[in-house]
Every structure is written in C-alpha cells, then in structure tokens.
Design a protein around this motif. Structure first.
Motif, PDB file in Angstrom:
ATOM      1  N   GLY A  29       0.673  -1.167   0.023  1.00  0.00           N
ATOM      2  CA  GLY A  29      -0.010   0.113  -0.011  1.00  0.00           C
ATOM      3  C   GLY A  29       0.874   1.261   0.019  1.00  0.00           C
ATOM      4  O   GLY A  29       0.183   2.202   0.177  1.00  0.00           O
ATOM      5  N   GLN A  30       2.100   1.295  -0.398  1.00  0.00           N
ATOM      6  CA  GLN A  30       2.910   2.256  -0.005  1.00  0.00           C
ATOM      7  C   GLN A  30       3.071   3.070  -1.575  1.00  0.00           C
ATOM      8  O   GLN A  30       3.004   2.446  -2.717  1.00  0.00           O
ATOM      9  CB  GLN A  30       4.568   1.782  -0.037  1.00  0.00           C
ATOM     10  N   THR A  31       3.134   4.282  -1.655  1.00  0.00           N
ATOM     11  CA  THR A  31       2.982   5.170  -2.724  1.00  0.00           C
ATOM     12  C   THR A  31       4.491   5.369  -3.426  1.00  0.00           C
ATOM     13  O   THR A  31       5.417   5.161  -2.568  1.00  0.00           O
ATOM     14  CB  THR A  31       2.239   6.462  -2.767  1.00  0.00           C
ATOM     15  N   LYS A  32       4.652   6.058  -4.465  1.00  0.00           N
ATOM     16  CA  LYS A  32       5.796   6.174  -4.994  1.00  0.00           C
ATOM     17  C   LYS A  32       6.784   7.300  -3.930  1.00  0.00           C
ATOM     18  O   LYS A  32       7.744   7.016  -3.772  1.00  0.00           O
ATOM     19  CB  LYS A  32       6.018   6.992  -6.360  1.00  0.00           C
ATOM     20  N   LYS A  33       6.055   8.207  -3.531  1.00  0.00           N
ATOM     21  CA  LYS A  33       6.475   9.344  -2.641  1.00  0.00           C
ATOM     22  C   LYS A  33       7.080   8.605  -1.320  1.00  0.00           C
ATOM     23  O   LYS A  33       8.092   8.762  -0.730  1.00  0.00           O
ATOM     24  CB  LYS A  33       5.537  10.347  -2.224  1.00  0.00           C
ATOM     25  N   GLN A  34       6.242   7.722  -0.639  1.00  0.00           N
ATOM     26  CA  GLN A  34       6.598   6.857   0.378  1.00  0.00           C
ATOM     27  C   GLN A  34       7.952   6.114   0.413  1.00  0.00           C
ATOM     28  O   GLN A  34       8.655   5.962   1.216  1.00  0.00           O
ATOM     29  CB  GLN A  34       5.634   6.211   1.145  1.00  0.00           C
ATOM     30  N   LEU A  35       7.777   5.353  -0.920  1.00  0.00           N
ATOM     31  CA  LEU A  35       8.893   4.686  -1.248  1.00  0.00           C
ATOM     32  C   LEU A  35      10.198   5.391  -1.673  1.00  0.00           C
ATOM     33  O   LEU A  35      11.524   4.744  -0.892  1.00  0.00           O
ATOM     34  CB  LEU A  35       8.509   3.649  -2.433  1.00  0.00           C
ATOM     35  N   VAL A  36      10.146   6.558  -2.170  1.00  0.00           N
ATOM     36  CA  VAL A  36      11.043   7.242  -2.255  1.00  0.00           C
ATOM     37  C   VAL A  36      11.875   7.724  -0.913  1.00  0.00           C
ATOM     38  O   VAL A  36      13.144   7.615  -0.536  1.00  0.00           O
ATOM     39  CB  VAL A  36      10.919   8.580  -3.259  1.00  0.00           C
ATOM     40  N   GLU A  37      10.971   8.120  -0.278  1.00  0.00           N
ATOM     41  CA  GLU A  37      11.525   8.453   1.201  1.00  0.00           C
ATOM     42  C   GLU A  37      12.215   7.509   1.953  1.00  0.00           C
ATOM     43  O   GLU A  37      13.161   7.588   2.567  1.00  0.00           O
ATOM     44  CB  GLU A  37      10.479   9.184   2.049  1.00  0.00           C
ATOM     45  N   LYS A  38      11.443   6.298   1.899  1.00  0.00           N
ATOM     46  CA  LYS A  38      12.054   5.197   2.556  1.00  0.00           C
ATOM     47  C   LYS A  38      13.491   4.720   2.160  1.00  0.00           C
ATOM     48  O   LYS A  38      14.290   4.513   2.887  1.00  0.00           O
ATOM     49  CB  LYS A  38      11.334   3.912   2.560  1.00  0.00           C
ATOM     50  N   PHE A  39      13.534   4.535   0.746  1.00  0.00           N
ATOM     51  CA  PHE A  39      14.922   4.396   0.196  1.00  0.00           C
ATOM     52  C   PHE A  39      16.040   5.449   0.380  1.00  0.00           C
ATOM     53  O   PHE A  39      17.287   4.960   0.447  1.00  0.00           O
ATOM     54  CB  PHE A  39      14.560   4.099  -1.364  1.00  0.00           C
ATOM     55  N   ILE A  40      15.642   6.720   0.340  1.00  0.00           N
ATOM     56  CA  ILE A  40      16.693   7.851   0.722  1.00  0.00           C
ATOM     57  C   ILE A  40      17.108   7.636   1.948  1.00  0.00           C
ATOM     58  O   ILE A  40      18.285   7.626   2.416  1.00  0.00           O
ATOM     59  CB  ILE A  40      16.159   8.883   0.484  1.00  0.00           C
ATOM     60  N   GLY A  41      16.068   7.179   2.989  1.00  0.00           N
ATOM     61  CA  GLY A  41      16.368   6.985   4.560  1.00  0.00           C
ATOM     62  C   GLY A  41      17.558   5.632   4.625  1.00  0.00           C
ATOM     63  O   GLY A  41      18.059   5.702   5.664  1.00  0.00           O
ATOM     64  N   GLU A  42      17.350   4.778   3.540  1.00  0.00           N
ATOM     65  CA  GLU A  42      18.140   3.628   3.534  1.00  0.00           C
ATOM     66  C   GLU A  42      19.463   3.879   2.850  1.00  0.00           C
ATOM     67  O   GLU A  42      20.176   2.732   2.769  1.00  0.00           O
ATOM     68  CB  GLU A  42      17.574   2.355   3.158  1.00  0.00           C
ATOM     69  N   GLY A  43      19.838   4.914   2.304  1.00  0.00           N
ATOM     70  CA  GLY A  43      21.117   5.298   1.888  1.00  0.00           C
ATOM     71  C   GLY A  43      21.153   5.534   0.404  1.00  0.00           C
ATOM     72  O   GLY A  43      22.240   5.825  -0.138  1.00  0.00           O
ATOM     73  N   LEU A  44      20.204   5.290  -0.295  1.00  0.00           N
ATOM     74  CA  LEU A  44      20.086   5.545  -1.718  1.00  0.00           C
ATOM     75  C   LEU A  44      20.103   6.856  -2.159  1.00  0.00           C
ATOM     76  O   LEU A  44      19.749   7.759  -1.505  1.00  0.00           O
ATOM     77  CB  LEU A  44      18.812   4.680  -2.284  1.00  0.00           C
ATOM     78  N   SER A  45      20.534   7.132  -3.381  1.00  0.00           N
ATOM     79  CA  SER A  45      20.668   8.463  -3.863  1.00  0.00           C
ATOM     80  C   SER A  45      19.289   8.937  -4.236  1.00  0.00           C
ATOM     81  O   SER A  45      18.488   8.095  -4.350  1.00  0.00           O
ATOM     82  CB  SER A  45      21.741   8.619  -4.962  1.00  0.00           C
ATOM     83  N   GLN A  46      19.008  10.043  -4.481  1.00  0.00           N
ATOM     84  CA  GLN A  46      17.669  10.405  -5.131  1.00  0.00           C
ATOM     85  C   GLN A  46      17.357   9.665  -6.206  1.00  0.00           C
ATOM     86  O   GLN A  46      16.164   9.349  -6.444  1.00  0.00           O
ATOM     87  CB  GLN A  46      17.539  11.984  -5.174  1.00  0.00           C
ATOM     88  N   LYS A  47      18.602   9.795  -7.017  1.00  0.00           N
ATOM     89  CA  LYS A  47      17.926   9.350  -8.578  1.00  0.00           C
ATOM     90  C   LYS A  47      17.750   7.760  -8.377  1.00  0.00           C
ATOM     91  O   LYS A  47      16.739   7.357  -9.001  1.00  0.00           O
ATOM     92  CB  LYS A  47      19.170   9.627  -9.456  1.00  0.00           C
ATOM     93  N   ASP A  48      18.600   7.009  -7.625  1.00  0.00           N
ATOM     94  CA  ASP A  48      18.327   5.689  -7.236  1.00  0.00           C
ATOM     95  C   ASP A  48      16.966   5.160  -6.720  1.00  0.00           C
ATOM     96  O   ASP A  48      16.435   4.646  -6.918  1.00  0.00           O
ATOM     97  CB  ASP A  48      19.414   4.928  -6.607  1.00  0.00           C
ATOM     98  N   ALA A  49      16.803   6.116  -5.568  1.00  0.00           N
ATOM     99  CA  ALA A  49      15.643   5.942  -4.878  1.00  0.00           C
ATOM    100  C   ALA A  49      14.206   6.216  -5.884  1.00  0.00           C
ATOM    101  O   ALA A  49      13.200   5.209  -5.754  1.00  0.00           O
ATOM    102  CB  ALA A  49      15.443   6.955  -3.857  1.00  0.00           C
ATOM    103  N   GLN A  50      14.172   7.260  -6.907  1.00  0.00           N
ATOM    104  CA  GLN A  50      13.307   7.356  -7.617  1.00  0.00           C
ATOM    105  C   GLN A  50      13.094   5.944  -8.596  1.00  0.00           C
ATOM    106  O   GLN A  50      11.946   5.602  -8.776  1.00  0.00           O
ATOM    107  CB  GLN A  50      13.472   8.398  -8.627  1.00  0.00           C
ATOM    108  N   TYR A  51      14.297   5.439  -9.107  1.00  0.00           N
ATOM    109  CA  TYR A  51      14.125   4.383  -9.841  1.00  0.00           C
ATOM    110  C   TYR A  51      13.550   3.211  -9.425  1.00  0.00           C
ATOM    111  O   TYR A  51      12.677   2.556  -9.869  1.00  0.00           O
ATOM    112  CB  TYR A  51      15.531   4.015 -10.598  1.00  0.00           C
ATOM    113  N   TYR A  52      14.155   2.887  -8.168  1.00  0.00           N
ATOM    114  CA  TYR A  52      13.736   1.657  -7.446  1.00  0.00           C
ATOM    115  C   TYR A  52      12.339   1.697  -7.072  1.00  0.00           C
ATOM    116  O   TYR A  52      11.819   0.554  -6.883  1.00  0.00           O
ATOM    117  CB  TYR A  52      14.616   1.138  -6.580  1.00  0.00           C
ATOM    118  N   ALA A  53      11.558   2.763  -6.567  1.00  0.00           N
ATOM    119  CA  ALA A  53      10.512   3.084  -6.201  1.00  0.00           C
ATOM    120  C   ALA A  53       9.575   2.764  -7.358  1.00  0.00           C
ATOM    121  O   ALA A  53       8.741   1.976  -7.263  1.00  0.00           O
ATOM    122  CB  ALA A  53      10.283   4.351  -5.596  1.00  0.00           C
ATOM    123  N   LYS A  54       9.613   3.276  -8.715  1.00  0.00           N
ATOM    124  CA  LYS A  54       9.071   3.063  -9.746  1.00  0.00           C
ATOM    125  C   LYS A  54       9.126   1.425 -10.141  1.00  0.00           C
ATOM    126  O   LYS A  54       8.274   0.921 -10.357  1.00  0.00           O
ATOM    127  CB  LYS A  54       9.391   3.876 -10.781  1.00  0.00           C
TER     128      LYS A  54
END
Length: 350
Positions: free
Chosen positions: A54-79
């Motif tokens: 039930g997580q959205t792209k915004k929530q996933l991006v925030e989660k992945f950045i908090g886990e150490g991914l770059s903004q670019k990678d976080a956007q990609y892996y969220a999608k």
C-alpha cells in the motif's frame, strides 16, 4: 592503492547456494506475453500506483533515501517496485525465454544507462530480459570482493579525520554493483596474523564454502561497536543487509591469556527494492557470551529475501531468480575474540 598495515580487516564471503535441477525446470507459461503486451498498452500511472504493502511512490522514495540510496536511485527503484507490484496484481507471468524478444548489448547498457532504465520502466521486454538475465555482480562479486580484500585493494572509511574501516565497491559492465564494508571503533595494537580465521568459529546455517578477506585487527579498547554491511544493486533490484555487534574487552589477568570479550548487544537491518522483497528477518542473534584470547563471540543478522512471482526464465546467472517466488537467506556475521581480533563474513544459502 594504499595499504594500511595498522588496520587490516578480515571479511569473508560464504557463497553456498544449493540448487537441484528441478529448480530450473519451469512449465512454459501459455500466452503470458500476449497478456503482458495488453497490460503494457494500458501503461502504469506511477504517481497513483501502490505496491503490495500500500505504499506510494513518494513513500517509497523517502524510505529508500533513508536507507542510503541517492535521490536518482530511490526514484528508479520506487518505480521499479511499483511496476512489479502492478504486474503481480494483474496476475501476469512474463516469459523471458520467448525467442521473439530481441537482445540488448552491454555496450548499450554502459553507454545509455538512463535510457536503459527508462525502457525497463516502460515495460520494454528486451530491456527486462537483459536486466533479468544479467547480474554479473551476483555471479562474480563474491570472488572479486575476496580478491580485492586479499590484495588490500580497499578504500579507507574516514570519520573525523580517522580511519574507522575499509570498503570495497565493484562495478560491472552490465551496471550491477556489489559492495562490502566493515567499520567500527578501533584502537590498534600490532597486527596478529594468528587471529585470521578462514572459517567462522561458531557454525551456523550458512554452509561451509568460504572466501577469505584481508587480515586481522587487535585492540585494547574497552568497548567496541562494529558494523558490517553487504549490498548488491542491479537494474532489476537492490538488496542490503547490515549487522551492528557491540562487545566489551577486559583484562582479567596479567598475561595475554587473561583478555576476555563479553557480548553487549547485536542488532541488524535490511532493505530491498525492485524484483525482490524482504520476506522475513532475524535481526538480533548471538553465539557465545564470553570469548577468550583463542575463542570468539559472534553476532549476526539473517534475512530471507523473496523474488517476484511475475517473471520466469530458464537462463541467466541469477539462479535464485530462475523460478518465480523463490527465496534465499542472506547473512552478515561478525566475530571477535578476547584480544580484539575481528572477523566479518557475508553468507548466502537457499
């Protein structure tokens, strides 16, 4: 590359994946790619889509950045995670063995990484087949990490002007990477090669095939906190696992045999994105409560990862993903003895 004899570290990678031939025998899905092509025509609205939790792209991006991914990678892996979830919700099984799917070269992946990612997110079967079939870092990373640490081809990790550990990151032509790091509080004595352990002192479910890294570290510091981390990234997924092991060293008698190490705590964490998810976690595990100069205490983190149920292929080095919905266990292990020698290991088994 600069060598640092004052802070050598042991890092082991245990690569024990057990497969039978049955793991690679898959029933050919009927009309799966026809269904996928119809799904592709509709497309995915990544701004409105939600993953299986039930997580959205915004929530996933925030989660992945908090886990150490770059903004670019976080956007990609969220999608990417949203893409996989939408395919799974539609009940589609994609057959990447389809002979009509064209090939994508490594040259294209190297020269146009952004376009390659866009093609994956655009549900291009050729790009998906290339990304899924290639994972050089997974196939070769453990041997390469072993060789890099043995040759002391690591990068010092520096905090507040002091070296606190080493790391190795290896990048491959297909875009995959593998990285291993060991850091922690250190006060160095002389190196003692007798404390280099090619195997874990305490046995566990991680098997018996070992790759050895580096040397050992002695320390007279009273308290220690060590962090070991293993990370893998490719065009289809990323996985990360770390362990934080804390212990206290004391000197109970005048000679060297009087040194002891007592466990304080152990804790771990994991994260993943794309075609794999964290299926279960065992984040705080220890073996032995006290170690002497010739014995070890141990802390480790264990995580079970699961592959997507929407892809099938009978080829490719990423054998754990050859069958939809397969799982495997990933470990990060730290051991220390009473004299302060530290050995770190990573391990896998299915």
């Amino acid at each position: 590359m600069k060598k640092r004899l004052s802070l050598s570290v042991i890092f082991m990678v245990i690569f024990t994946l057990f497969f039978s031939e049955m793991d690679f025998v898959q029933a050919k899905p009927q009309n799966s790619n026809a269904e996928f092509n119809a799904f592709k025509e509709k497309g995915i609205d990544y701004e409105k889509a939600k993953n299986n939790k039930g997580q959205t792209k915004k929530q996933l991006v925030e989660k992945f950045i908090g886990e150490g991914l770059s903004q670019k990678d976080a956007q990609y892996y969220a999608k990417l995670e949203l893409m996989v979830s939408e395919i799974e919700k539609a009940g589609i099984l994609i057959d990447l063995d389809d002979e009509n799917i064209p090939e994508v070269s490594n040259d294209f992946v190297r020269s146009s990484p952004n376009e390659f990612r866009e093609r994956i997110l655009g549900l291009d079967l050729a790009a998906l087949k290339k990304a899924y079939g290639d994972n050089m870092g997974w196939l070769e990373g453990n041997d390469d990490l072993n060789q890099a640490f043995n040759n002391e081809q690591y990068i010092d990790v520096i905090e507040n002007g002091e070296v606190v550990g080493q790391k190795v990151e290896i990048k491959y032509p297909d875009g995959s990477t593998v990285k291993a790091t060991l850091t922690g509080s250190v006060e160095n004595d002389e190196d003692n090669e007798n404390n280099v352990e090619p195997n874990t002192y305490h046995t566990g479910p991680w098997g018996s095939s070992y790759y050895r890294f580096g040397g050992s570290t002695n320390s007279t510091a009273t308290s220690h906190g060590r962090t070991a981390q293993w990370e893998y990234k490719s065009s289809t997924h990323f996985a990360k696992i770390n362990d934080v092991f804390k212990y206290r060293i004391r000197h109970l008698s005048p000679d060297y045999t009087g040194w002891v190490a007592d466990v304080i705590s152990d804790d771990g964490a994991s994260s993943s994105g794309g075609l794999i998810t964290v299926d279960d976690e065992w984040l705080s595990n220890t073996q032995g409560s006290r170690a002497y100069y010739n014995t070890y205490i141990q802390g480790y983190t264990r995580v079970r990862f699961k592959t997507s149920t929407s892809f099938t292929a009978t080829y490719g080095p990423l054998s754990i993903s050859a069958s939809p919905g397969n799982t495997w266990h990933q470990f990060v292990i730290i051991e220390a003895n009473g004299q302060g020698a530290v050995n770190a290991y990573a391990a896998q088994f299915r």
